[in-house]
Motif scaffolding. Sequence first.
Motif, PDB file in Angstrom:
ATOM      1  N   ALA A  61       0.827  -1.206   0.000  1.00  0.00           N
ATOM      2  CA  ALA A  61       0.000   0.000   0.000  1.00  0.00           C
ATOM      3  C   ALA A  61       0.860   1.255   0.000  1.00  0.00           C
ATOM      4  O   ALA A  61       0.486   2.293  -0.542  1.00  0.00           O
ATOM      5  CB  ALA A  61      -0.925   0.010   1.220  1.00  0.00           C
ATOM      6  N   THR A  65       2.325   3.339  -4.574  1.00  0.00           N
ATOM      7  CA  THR A  65       2.250   4.753  -4.952  1.00  0.00           C
ATOM      8  C   THR A  65       3.616   5.416  -4.905  1.00  0.00           C
ATOM      9  O   THR A  65       3.869   6.365  -5.654  1.00  0.00           O
ATOM     10  CB  THR A  65       1.277   5.517  -4.030  1.00  0.00           C
ATOM     11  N   CYS A 100      -3.698   9.039   9.425  1.00  0.00           N
ATOM     12  CA  CYS A 100      -3.874   7.598   9.691  1.00  0.00           C
ATOM     13  C   CYS A 100      -4.517   7.368  11.059  1.00  0.00           C
ATOM     14  O   CYS A 100      -5.224   6.382  11.263  1.00  0.00           O
ATOM     15  CB  CYS A 100      -2.538   6.867   9.620  1.00  0.00           C
ATOM     16  N   VAL A 107      -9.785   0.028   4.969  1.00  0.00           N
ATOM     17  CA  VAL A 107      -9.717   0.755   3.703  1.00  0.00           C
ATOM     18  C   VAL A 107      -9.159   2.157   3.903  1.00  0.00           C
ATOM     19  O   VAL A 107      -8.295   2.623   3.143  1.00  0.00           O
ATOM     20  CB  VAL A 107     -11.105   0.819   3.032  1.00  0.00           C
ATOM     21  N   SER A 108      -9.637   2.866   4.915  1.00  0.00           N
ATOM     22  CA  SER A 108      -9.150   4.230   5.146  1.00  0.00           C
ATOM     23  C   SER A 108      -7.681   4.239   5.546  1.00  0.00           C
ATOM     24  O   SER A 108      -6.935   5.168   5.190  1.00  0.00           O
ATOM     25  CB  SER A 108      -9.992   4.936   6.210  1.00  0.00           C
ATOM     26  N   VAL A 110      -5.461   2.023   4.402  1.00  0.00           N
ATOM     27  CA  VAL A 110      -4.765   1.771   3.147  1.00  0.00           C
ATOM     28  C   VAL A 110      -4.673   3.044   2.316  1.00  0.00           C
ATOM     29  O   VAL A 110      -3.619   3.386   1.769  1.00  0.00           O
ATOM     30  CB  VAL A 110      -5.456   0.644   2.345  1.00  0.00           C
ATOM     31  N   VAL A 111      -5.776   3.784   2.217  1.00  0.00           N
ATOM     32  CA  VAL A 111      -5.790   5.022   1.431  1.00  0.00           C
ATOM     33  C   VAL A 111      -4.790   6.037   1.999  1.00  0.00           C
ATOM     34  O   VAL A 111      -4.046   6.688   1.250  1.00  0.00           O
ATOM     35  CB  VAL A 111      -7.211   5.621   1.385  1.00  0.00           C
ATOM     36  N   SER A 112      -4.764   6.173   3.307  1.00  0.00           N
ATOM     37  CA  SER A 112      -3.825   7.108   3.930  1.00  0.00           C
ATOM     38  C   SER A 112      -2.389   6.707   3.644  1.00  0.00           C
ATOM     39  O   SER A 112      -1.535   7.563   3.352  1.00  0.00           O
ATOM     40  CB  SER A 112      -4.054   7.164   5.448  1.00  0.00           C
ATOM     41  N   ARG A 113      -2.120   5.412   3.683  1.00  0.00           N
ATOM     42  CA  ARG A 113      -0.771   4.933   3.400  1.00  0.00           C
ATOM     43  C   ARG A 113      -0.391   5.141   1.938  1.00  0.00           C
ATOM     44  O   ARG A 113       0.773   5.369   1.611  1.00  0.00           O
ATOM     45  CB  ARG A 113      -0.648   3.457   3.774  1.00  0.00           C
ATOM     46  N   LEU A 114      -1.364   5.083   1.049  1.00  0.00           N
ATOM     47  CA  LEU A 114      -1.100   5.372  -0.357  1.00  0.00           C
ATOM     48  C   LEU A 114      -0.617   6.809  -0.535  1.00  0.00           C
ATOM     49  O   LEU A 114       0.314   7.077  -1.304  1.00  0.00           O
ATOM     50  CB  LEU A 114      -2.365   5.139  -1.191  1.00  0.00           C
ATOM     51  N   VAL A 115      -1.247   7.731   0.195  1.00  0.00           N
ATOM     52  CA  VAL A 115      -0.855   9.144   0.115  1.00  0.00           C
ATOM     53  C   VAL A 115       0.540   9.340   0.696  1.00  0.00           C
ATOM     54  O   VAL A 115       1.374  10.061   0.131  1.00  0.00           O
ATOM     55  CB  VAL A 115      -1.875  10.032   0.838  1.00  0.00           C
TER      56      VAL A 115
END
Length: 421
Positions: A61, A65, A100, A107-108, A110-115
């Motif tokens: 994750a 990115t 985070c 899911v949230s 994972v999204v934060s880690r993508l950023v």
Amino acid sequence: MTTTEAAERPIAKGAWYALAVLTLVYVFNAVDRSVMSIVIEPVRHEFGLNDSQLGLLTGLAFGLTYAIAGIPIGMLVDRVNRRNLLSVMLFAWSGATAFCGLATGYVSLVVSRLVVGAAESAGAPTALSMIADLFPKSRRSTPIGIFWVSTALGTAISLVIGGVIATNYGWRAAFFIAGVPGILLAFLLFFTVKEPVREVDVKGAQLKAPSYFSTLAYIFRTPTVRHPFLGIALNSIAMSGVPVWAASFLIRTQDFSLAQAGLFAGIGVGVFGGIGSLIGGPLGDIVTRRFGLPALASVPMVMSAASFFSGLVFALSGNLIMVAIGFILFEIFSRAHTASAYAMLLGGVESRMRGVVVSSVQAATNLIGYGVGPLIVGVVSQLVGGGSNSLQFGMMAVMFAMLWATGHFALAWRAARRDSV
């Protein structure tokens, strides 16, 4: 300016202060990257996750990115003001880390880690490109070694302080504490560090940055650049997989508490990993002065081989003393290869190739290393059975990448000797 003159040019004014700030920036790069590893167990229990999901969360994750964003960011590094670029990206990844702590589910997170991964891809390319312009080639390995102490120190801070904070205040607080200092540091970097003057060509005009694909073509047709590139990427599999899972490994195999595991792993990574980074830079300079520039590749070759064997001791020993010895030696040897390996990369390319070269190798280390390394450990552990000792097999699996890397550094040494004839 000739190549010889560029190599012997004086250290730039303010270089050591800039190095100190850039190193501090990358400390928080490592803190924000690795804070997830210390809270694996409480996150697993709160959201009911398995080891494969945790491997994705702690690794891919972030690494996916990082790799994707690293391509355009590397091109920007060679074309824009690097100080400004790094300040903005530092602010972004620190804010995403703090966010985070507000996650409501898997899911949230994972999204934060993508950023975080996307923004952090600017860290090493900008900093190392600036360092290469601040210091001459003949004195570059030592400041690079100092800079890479940041990863060990940042990981240690994350493991030790993160463990204490997570134990006493919850895992969400660990993310808040990790993210806020970087936001403040972004302003310090922007207002107190000057953009270094890039190296110039023989006519005194700034070198024009080649295209991304031209730079990649140069990397892969030049053995003295290609093999260090691949060796660094392969070593990162174990260098990322081990610290991410170290706390869980100790909790499951040695019955450590979360705070104890964080302290043990943090001291191992921070103190002994830092020692390895500090040793590696001067060692590369000493070997170069004694045996010539081609021999520089022998340092990461020997360190990679030593990392493989000490890593096996750590992974397979049931006795706590042997686990500690193996972990300490692994951290020293694995971190000691970095300065000389990156010095080979930076010294083997033109000034306005450095952003793309470093961002490309960082994309590889984070996609292959930080992305795949922790995932390999988690998947192998689950395939074995997911019991208290299954992580031993996961840790052992990633060590073989370091043996593979040893071969690439040996090939780099052979190519450098051939080119010097």
